[in-house]
Design an enzyme around this catalytic site. Structure first.
Site, PDB file in Angstrom:
ATOM      1  CG  ASP A  87     -16.024  20.302 -14.478  1.00  0.00           C
ATOM      2  OD1 ASP A  87     -16.895  20.774 -15.261  1.00  0.00           O
ATOM      3  OD2 ASP A  87     -15.881  19.147 -14.607  1.00  0.00           O
ATOM      4  CB  ALA A  88     -12.018  24.730 -11.341  1.00  0.00           C
ATOM      5  CD  GLU A  89     -14.436  29.771 -14.374  1.00  0.00           C
ATOM      6  OE1 GLU A  89     -14.550  30.928 -14.714  1.00  0.00           O
ATOM      7  OE2 GLU A  89     -14.241  29.106 -15.489  1.00  0.00           O
ATOM      8  CE1 TYR A  90     -22.837  24.049 -10.938  1.00  0.00           C
ATOM      9  CE2 TYR A  90     -21.624  22.517  -9.545  1.00  0.00           C
ATOM     10  CZ  TYR A  90     -22.719  23.080 -10.277  1.00  0.00           C
ATOM     11  OH  TYR A  90     -23.891  22.377  -9.445  1.00  0.00           O
ATOM     12  CG  ASP A  91     -16.148  21.850  -8.431  1.00  0.00           C
ATOM     13  OD1 ASP A  91     -17.441  21.610  -8.504  1.00  0.00           O
ATOM     14  OD2 ASP A  91     -15.328  21.324  -8.589  1.00  0.00           O
TER      15      ASP A  91
ATOM     16  CB  SER B 193     -48.949   1.314 -21.062  1.00  0.00           C
ATOM     17  OG  SER B 193     -48.444   0.580 -21.947  1.00  0.00           O
ATOM     18  CG  LEU B 194     -46.693   4.203 -25.841  1.00  0.00           C
ATOM     19  CD1 LEU B 194     -45.485   4.541 -26.044  1.00  0.00           C
ATOM     20  CD2 LEU B 194     -47.400   4.930 -26.686  1.00  0.00           C
TER      21      LEU B 194
ATOM     22  CD  GLU C  36     -41.596  11.914 -28.859  1.00  0.00           C
ATOM     23  OE1 GLU C  36     -41.644  11.213 -27.553  1.00  0.00           O
ATOM     24  OE2 GLU C  36     -42.540  12.917 -28.881  1.00  0.00           O
TER      25      GLU C  36
ATOM     26  CE  LYS D 216     -41.948   1.753 -25.389  1.00  0.00           C
ATOM     27  NZ  LYS D 216     -41.276   1.363 -24.301  1.00  0.00           N
TER      28      LYS D 216
ATOM     29  CG  ASP E 177     -35.330  -0.006 -22.208  1.00  0.00           C
ATOM     30  OD1 ASP E 177     -36.297   0.063 -21.583  1.00  0.00           O
ATOM     31  OD2 ASP E 177     -34.594  -1.044 -22.351  1.00  0.00           O
TER      32      ASP E 177
ATOM     33  CD  GLU F  80     -38.905   6.170 -20.014  1.00  0.00           C
ATOM     34  OE1 GLU F  80     -40.075   6.607 -19.971  1.00  0.00           O
ATOM     35  OE2 GLU F  80     -38.785   5.067 -20.067  1.00  0.00           O
TER      36      GLU F  80
ATOM     37  CE1 TYR G 236     -43.490  10.252 -21.824  1.00  0.00           C
ATOM     38  CE2 TYR G 236     -41.261   9.372 -21.876  1.00  0.00           C
ATOM     39  CZ  TYR G 236     -42.789   9.407 -21.386  1.00  0.00           C
ATOM     40  OH  TYR G 236     -43.036   8.405 -20.425  1.00  0.00           O
TER      41      TYR G 236
ATOM     42  CB  CYS H  28       1.061 -25.746 -24.726  1.00  0.00           C
ATOM     43  SG  CYS H  28       1.497 -24.407 -23.283  1.00  0.00           S
TER      44      CYS H  28
END
Ligand code: IVH
Length: 678
Positions: free
Chosen positions: A29-33, A78-79, A113, A115, A117, A177, A229, A414
């Site tokens: 991550d450091a190299e990426y930053d 839609s499905l 596949e 589905k 959500d 999605e 998809y 109690c």
């Protein structure tokens, strides 16, 4: 400079792809930053050279007044849904009737596949550049959410040109999605809770709420992701099948769900779906069903669309895991360490095939923050084996006379006052004589990590508590043979065995006894720490809050908890009883030679091999040594027993050839408990 910037962007985009799409980063991550920092600095110096596909441009743009409407060039259908195998077979029957002459079901190929959500989007690429992202809307007209889509890290802003991939098509519409992975969703909600912000009921709402933000800077901070998809349209490529479409998108750098399968066998289609249905909790995303698609795109076109959904695909919906119901009352449970937790009694509701009447409310802070009240209509969630939980109230349906919930001030069992430790969400009943805690305390007291009383399970604990023989854990040491014989299920043998195990537990070292006391926040690790500083219960009893806090690893909470525990009179009486029973309440110096000889495993040499069912090697070694035995590494004629677990290797065969008795974990415990003698 332009070239340098292009190269830097390409490199960063590649690492983004490795990280967010392949889930396989090759730099830290450091190299990426560092690379991002360099790019940002250069772009500040050369603002004219900033491009739309630069990774620095994923942070969000100026807020919008409203979303622009966009008309989808090809409508987003839609499905149709199926809810059981029968309905899916029915769908297949209809497909069969529509097949061209000479073709049968046997000739079909299916792609199955999960589905996802989340919410559907159409992403338009012009010459490889993302130019528009739109929601599905009503399928014909959607909303332009380009600025928001651009912040999603696994969506390419530019389709990379690479020798191993097909050239970017001139025009492409990718459908997929947008979702929030479950782990990210939980983390995000927790963070919202911590900041006193509103939380989302489920990953779908979180994804939809995050994508439909007028301020894309907000979207940029939400952990959204895409699964592609389908292809809406493509210019410059021939795609004959659904499988080829997925593969093509994958090669262009789009994230494709790895859980997709392809088969010719319809029975296998149903098997896959059942498999996912049962295993849905192990998926990294929420799936609300599975989609079955015919693989052949020509066939798809031939079958066409009926109403709003294609005839060539169907969604097999899983049963919902959420439902709304009425919360009848809020009650409290008292746990082993006295922690009081709220739960809800509900009007019975069926969630995913299970009738739910109770659900957890987590803790009082959460309950008060969400302002859940008796009489509310609430959303209840059940995921796999997890205890059902109340997610939130539906405020619109709240009765006008409802009252905010008041957390209890005394223990519901109690009636002793409850303690609220600073900075902790829990309310705690510190009265060890509290009946609700007793059975759970006994269970913990006798457990392996505490007094290790073999054969003393929760059922026996309940029986003995019910028979009035145990009023606190110290009473275990006052049990007699006669008393036990009167308890259902106890014969001579069982009674003797239990008494031997109880007797044996008296030699458990101080840290185990401290663990067994069940002081709030004092588990075995802390108990061990304590015994390094305080060599007896007496010394610990005298310790002040400051003395305790000086111990490395003990913070103010634990110190508070210990002081509170020992200052409670019934607890002091408990310690006294345990002392009289002969438990080890001080660190025992080196065991004297004489003592050692009387221990059950004295003079016995053990070798341990294989994986034991409940102990680690170290635990087994400690157990043997505690009881006077010795553990060596190699099997020889001197070895008395081989303690063997699963996958035992050469030591086992050696012991067998030498005729050395081979025992398992429970046999060893029996030896120690005196059942077999030695
Ligand atoms: S295909 C013509 N595949 O389900 C086929 N849809 O009710 C159109 N969805 O709006 C969709 N995962 O949001 C397809 N693997 C998948 C899907 C999927 C989720 C959603 C999508 C669509 C809805 C259909």
């Amino acid at each position: 400079m332009e070239e340098k910037l292009t190269q830097l962007r390409q490199e960063i985009n590649y690492h983004l792809y490795r990280y967010h799409t392949l889930d396989d980063p090759i730099i830290s991550d450091a190299e990426y930053d560092q690379m991002m920092k360099q790019l940002r600095e250069l772009e500040v110096q050369y603002p004219d050279l900033v491009t739309v596909d630069s990774p620095t441009q994923r942070v969000g743009a100026e807020p919008l007044e409203s979303f622009e409407k966009v008309t989808h060039p090809l409508s987003m259908t839609s499905l149709a849904n199926a809810f059981d195998d029968e309905e899916v077979r029915h769908w297949l029957g209809r497909v069969e009737r529509l097949l061209p002459d000479g073709m049968t079901v046997e000739d079909l190929e299916f792609v199955v596949e999960p589905k996802i959500d989340g919410l559907a989007v159409a992403l338009t690429y012009q010459d490889g550049i993302l130019v528009r992202g739109a929601t599905r809307g009503n399928g014909v007209v959607g909303e332009n959410v380009t600025a928001n889509v651009r912040t999603i890290k696994n969506i390419p802003l530019r389709i990379p040109v690479s020798a191993d991939a097909p050239p970017p098509p001139t025009r492409l519409e990718v459908r997929g999605e947008i979702y929030m992975p479950i782990a990210e969703f939980n983390r995000f909600n927790q963070q919202q809770l911590d900041m006193g912000e509103k939380i989302f009921a489920n990953p779908r709402n979180a994804a939809a709420g995050s994508l439909r933000q007028l301020d894309s800077k907000i979207t940029a901070n939400r952990p959204l992701a895409l699964f592609g998809y389908a292809i809406g349209y493509v210019e410059g490529a021939e795609i004959p099948t659904q499988l080829a479409a997925l593969e093509y998108l994958r090669q262009l750098g789009f994230p494709i769900n790895p859980d997709i399968t392809h088969t010719k066998d319809f029975a296998a289609v149903l098997d896959f779906i059942h498999h996912w249905m049962e295993g849905r909790d192990s998926l990294r995303y929420d799936a609300d069903g599975a989609v079955i698609k015919l693989n052949d795109i020509k066939l798809q076109q031939l079958l066409g669309v009926a109403g709003n959904s294609p005839r060539w695909a169907i969604a097999y919906k899983f049963q919902a895991r959420e439902a709304t119901t009425k919360l009848l009352e809020i009650k409290c449970n008292v746990g082993r360490t006295g922690q009081v937790t709220p739960y809800a009694n509900l009007e019975a509701v069926n969630i995913g095939g299970v009738t739910v009447r109770q659900a957890t409310l987590h803790n009082f802070a959460d309950l008060v923050k969400k302002d859940i009240r008796a009489g509310d209509t609430v959303i209840v969630k059940r995921a796999g084996d997890v205890i059902p939980q109340v997610v939130k109230p539906i405020l619109e349906l709240r009765p006008p006379d409802s009252q905010p919930y008041q957390p209890p001030t005394v223990c519901p069992d109690c009636h002793e006052p409850l303690t609220h430790f600073e900075d902790e969400v829990a309310l705690v009943c510190i009265n060890t004589a509290c009946p609700a805690q007793l059975v759970r305390q006994i269970e913990y007291f006798v457990s392996r990590s505490a007094m290790n009383i073999d054969g003393f399970g929760i059922k026996i604990g309940e029986q003995l508590a019910k028979a009035g023989l145990l009023k606190n854990v110290a009473d275990i040491y006052a049990l007699t043979r006669e008393q036990l014989l009167k308890v259902e299920g106890f014969g001579d043998k069982k009674a003797d065995k239990l008494l031997a195990a109880i007797e044996n537990s008296k030699s458990q070292p101080l840290e185990k006894v401290l663990t067994a006391l069940g002081i709030h926040d004092v588990g075995s690790a802390i108990a061990t720490l304590i015994t390094h500083e305080f060599s007896s219960v007496e010394a610990l009893q005298k310790a002040t809050h400051d003395d305790l806090e000086k111990v490395e690893g003990i913070g103010p909470h634990i110190a508070d908890s210990i002081v509170a525990w020992f200052s409670h009179l019934p607890n002091q009486q408990l310690i006294e009883k345990l002392r009289q029973a002969g438990l080890t309440l001080a660190v025992v110096g080196l065991t004297t030679a004489k003592n050692k000889e009387s221990l059950p495993l004295a003079k016995l040499i053990f070798v341990i091999t294989g994986t034991l069912p409940t102990w680690s090697r170290e635990q087994a070694k400690a157990f043997i040594e505690q009881h006077g035995g010795k553990v060596t590494e190699t099997v020889s004629k001197k070895t008395n027993y081989l303690l063997a677990g699963e996958k035992a290797g050469s030591k086992l065969s050696k012991a067998q050839s030498l005729g050395i008795p081979i025992i398992d974990e429970s046999k060893l415990q029996e030896i120690v408990a005196g059942k077999l003698g030695n």
